[in-house]
Design an enzyme around this catalytic site. Structure first.
Site, short mmCIF file in Angstrom:
data_model
loop_
_atom_site.label_atom_id
_atom_site.label_comp_id
_atom_site.label_asym_id
_atom_site.label_seq_id
_atom_site.Cartn_x
_atom_site.Cartn_y
_atom_site.Cartn_z
N GLN A 126 39.22 -26.80 11.33
CA GLN A 126 40.17 -27.07 12.42
C GLN A 126 41.53 -26.46 12.12
OE1 GLN A 126 41.29 -31.21 12.56
NE2 GLN A 126 41.85 -31.13 14.71
N GLY A 127 41.98 -25.56 12.98
CA GLY A 127 43.30 -24.94 12.77
C GLY A 127 44.30 -25.44 13.80
N TYR A 128 44.75 -26.68 13.61
CA TYR A 128 45.80 -27.24 14.47
C TYR A 128 47.16 -27.16 13.76
CZ TYR A 128 43.04 -29.48 18.27
OH TYR A 128 42.27 -29.73 19.36
N SER A 129 47.25 -27.83 12.59
CA SER A 129 48.56 -28.02 11.94
C SER A 129 49.12 -26.74 11.37
CB SER A 129 48.43 -29.03 10.80
OG SER A 129 47.84 -30.21 11.27
N GLU A 245 38.28 -37.18 17.45
CA GLU A 245 38.60 -37.23 16.02
C GLU A 245 39.04 -38.65 15.62
OE1 GLU A 245 41.56 -34.38 14.83
OE2 GLU A 245 41.42 -34.91 12.71
N SER A 376 49.37 -38.97 12.30
CA SER A 376 49.83 -40.05 11.41
C SER A 376 49.91 -41.38 12.16
CB SER A 376 51.20 -39.69 10.82
OG SER A 376 52.17 -39.83 11.82
N ASN A 377 49.88 -42.46 11.39
CA ASN A 377 49.84 -43.79 12.03
C ASN A 377 51.12 -44.12 12.80
OD1 ASN A 377 47.32 -43.91 11.00
ND2 ASN A 377 47.53 -45.94 10.07
N GLU A 378 52.24 -43.55 12.36
CA GLU A 378 53.48 -43.77 13.13
C GLU A 378 53.32 -43.19 14.54
OE1 GLU A 378 53.31 -42.50 10.11
OE2 GLU A 378 54.57 -43.73 8.80
C1 LIG Z 1 43.94 -34.73 3.79
C2 LIG Z 1 44.41 -34.09 5.06
C3 LIG Z 1 43.53 -33.31 5.79
C4 LIG Z 1 43.97 -32.68 6.96
N1 LIG Z 1 43.09 -31.85 7.62
C5 LIG Z 1 43.54 -31.13 8.68
C6 LIG Z 1 42.70 -30.14 9.29
O1 LIG Z 1 41.55 -29.94 8.90
N2 LIG Z 1 43.20 -29.41 10.30
C7 LIG Z 1 44.46 -29.60 10.78
O2 LIG Z 1 44.84 -28.92 11.73
N3 LIG Z 1 45.29 -30.54 10.23
C8 LIG Z 1 44.85 -31.30 9.20
N4 LIG Z 1 45.69 -32.22 8.60
C9 LIG Z 1 47.08 -32.32 9.07
C10 LIG Z 1 47.44 -33.64 9.72
O3 LIG Z 1 46.89 -33.74 11.00
C11 LIG Z 1 48.98 -33.72 9.71
O4 LIG Z 1 49.36 -33.85 8.35
C12 LIG Z 1 49.52 -34.88 10.52
O5 LIG Z 1 49.29 -34.67 11.88
C13 LIG Z 1 51.02 -35.14 10.25
O6 LIG Z 1 51.75 -33.96 10.43
P1 LIG Z 1 52.77 -33.41 9.27
O7 LIG Z 1 51.99 -33.39 7.99
O8 LIG Z 1 53.35 -32.12 9.78
O9 LIG Z 1 53.88 -34.52 9.15
P2 LIG Z 1 55.29 -34.60 9.93
O10 LIG Z 1 55.05 -34.35 11.38
O11 LIG Z 1 56.25 -33.72 9.21
O12 LIG Z 1 55.65 -36.11 9.74
C14 LIG Z 1 56.24 -36.63 8.55
C15 LIG Z 1 56.42 -38.14 8.74
O13 LIG Z 1 57.32 -38.40 9.85
C16 LIG Z 1 56.70 -39.26 10.80
N5 LIG Z 1 57.07 -38.87 12.17
C17 LIG Z 1 57.13 -37.61 12.67
N6 LIG Z 1 57.47 -37.63 13.99
C18 LIG Z 1 57.62 -38.95 14.32
C19 LIG Z 1 57.94 -39.63 15.53
N7 LIG Z 1 58.17 -38.97 16.67
N8 LIG Z 1 58.00 -40.99 15.52
C20 LIG Z 1 57.74 -41.70 14.37
N9 LIG Z 1 57.43 -41.09 13.18
C21 LIG Z 1 57.36 -39.74 13.16
C22 LIG Z 1 55.20 -39.03 10.59
O14 LIG Z 1 54.44 -40.10 11.06
C23 LIG Z 1 55.11 -38.87 9.08
O15 LIG Z 1 55.09 -40.12 8.45
C24 LIG Z 1 45.29 -32.89 7.43
C25 LIG Z 1 46.17 -33.69 6.71
C26 LIG Z 1 45.75 -34.28 5.52
C27 LIG Z 1 46.73 -35.10 4.77
#
Ligand SMILES: Cc1cc2nc3c(=O)[nH]c(=O)nc-3n(C[C@H](O)[C@H](O)[C@H](O)COP(=O)(O)OP(=O)(O)OC[C@H]3O[C@@H](n4cnc5c(N)ncnc54)[C@H](O)[C@@H]3O)c2cc1C
Length: 394
Positions: A126-129, A245, A376-378
């Protein structure tokens, strides 16, 4: 709403249970017995066994090669597999891009991609992030530019790409129009990982597995027919996929199994001359987790009742993700606390740590991620506040 199972459904559960007991090869059963972490090799081996049985994709309809089970039987099958601790299958093909292609894909895309997903012949990721687009996914920068000759040329970086190093294909969100509102210029694109210009750099996690990677695209040429759904309409496709998902992360059977292990460890570990299970603080934590898991199970049954009526997962999938991921983490936190210094040992450490406890430490570390991945749960709390509780944005 009737949440009890019928005699036919109970018989189906028995059928699944006895099939697993004979079909799971001894070397995988030995790993299941100690709740070991599985690698891609074991997952694909079990994928093929389930495929032969016709149960690899319980949620796929018959017309696409699924078993055509109703929602309750699908749930029972998944729960029994989780309870037995069989290898977890890669979700990206079976649970994400597969259902998406059924919903939004052209017939030619369905014919090309669905059979090899089912047979375990092609692995997906999955290439989202991206480095600056996780929670704020719509900010993604990976560009796909029309070369005027039937292709897109893709440039950019994806991060956290789970299983990228094993994958044959990646489904990506790419920017196809930078001149409009950010959600309106995104497309959902399928890219062959063997294309020139794709580079994968795996990262070793603290849990000890190279489970995810950075994925780079440099002038990668992709046929235009690999766009799924409307051009620039990828945001709707992306959100539908996230519902699947998040529902998956609920993992009731998996948590039930982990909680059982926690109780067995609590019965085995002696603290001050008596089992941890007899200490009020551990008993209270176990009881709290049991209650939370029961409530989570009920919420799952309610979602199931909706699925039975043909409803796709809605914002309630955020509740399932939120609570399911918390329970998974809390099970490992409790097991590690009870184990004390043994929880500092690592992997298969026979002679040092009793068999039941050998895999707790890496699982504890890996499960720190459950409250992050899948959104993320937030962010799930924001979705619940807005779409379920009807609270204002700010
Ligand atoms: C083990 C693992 C596997 C993963 N696998 C994949 C994958 O296969 N493909 C893929 O595409 N992605 C994958 N991900 C990425 C995952 O979906 C992202 O890490 C996640 O969506 C959070 O984005 P971020 O890491 O950029 O955190 P950020 O967006 O930088 O957030 C950092 C913190 O700030 C909080 N935050 C940010 N915005 C808000 C808001 N508006 N209100 C309240 N709190 C906020 C977040 O909840 C978090 O605690 C994976 C992540 C992990 C850890």
């Amino acid at each position: 709403m009737d949440l009890s199972f019928t005699p036919e459904q109970i018989a189906f559960r028995e059928e699944v249970r006895s099939w697993i007991a004979t079909a799971l090869p001894p070397h995988l059963a030995a790993l299941a017995a100690v709740d070991a972490q599985y690698g891609m090799k074991e997952s694909m081996e079990w994928h093929k066994i389930l495929y032969q049985k016709g149960w690899v994709a319980p949620h796929w309809p018959k017309e696409h090669g699924g078993p055509g089970l109703d929602a309750t039987r699908r749930f029972i099958l998944t729960e029994e597999l989780e309870l037995a601790g069989t290898p977890i299958l890669s979700p990206f093909g079976l649970h994400m891009v597969g259902p998406l292609l059924m919903q939004f894909g052209a017939e030619a895309q369905q014919k090309r991609f669905l059979p090899p997903i089912l047979a375990g012949e092609e692995v997906w990721c999955q290439g989202y992030s991206e480095p600056n687009a996780g929670s704020d996914l719509a900010s993604l920068q990976t560009r796909a530019e029309d070369d005027g000759a039937g292709h897109f040329v893709v440039n950019g970086q994806k991060t956290w790409t789970t299983y990228a190093q094993y994958a044959d294909w990646i489904f990506c969100l790419v920017r196809t129009d930078a001149s409009v509102k950010k959600q309106a210029g995104i497309s959902f694109l399928l890219i062959d990982m063997k294309s020139p210009g794709v580079t994968v750099r795996p990262t070793l996690t603290i849990g000890g597995t190279p489970s995810f990677s950075d994925t780079f695209f440099e002038n990668v040429v992709v046929p235009k027919e690999n766009v799924v759904g409307p051009l620039n309409g990828g945001w709707t496709v992306a959100k539908a996929l996230l519902g699947h998902e998040r529902t998956l992360i609920a993992a009731v059977g998996y948590s039930r199994r982990q909680l059982r292990r926690c109780k067995r460890i609590a019965a085995e570990v002696m603290i001050g001359g008596k089992p941890a299970l007899e200490h009020p603080s551990y008993r209270a934590r176990l009881a709290h987790l049991e209650i939370k898991l029961r409530a989570h199970q009920m919420a799952n049954y309610r979602a199931l009742a909706g699925a039975q009526l043909g409803h796709a997962p809605g914002p309630e999938s955020s509740i399932l993700k939120l609570v399911g991921s918390e329970i998974q983490q809390q099970c490992f936190e409790l097991a590690a606390d009870i184990m004390g210094e043994n929880s500092l040992s690592w992997f298969n450490d026979p002679g040092v740590v009793p068999p039941l406890e050998q895999w707790v430490a890496p699982a504890y570390c890996y499960n720190r991620a459950t409250t992050i991945y899948g959104g993320s749960n937030e962010i799930q709390k924001n979705i619940i506040a807005k779409w379920i509780l009807g609270l204002p944005d700010r």
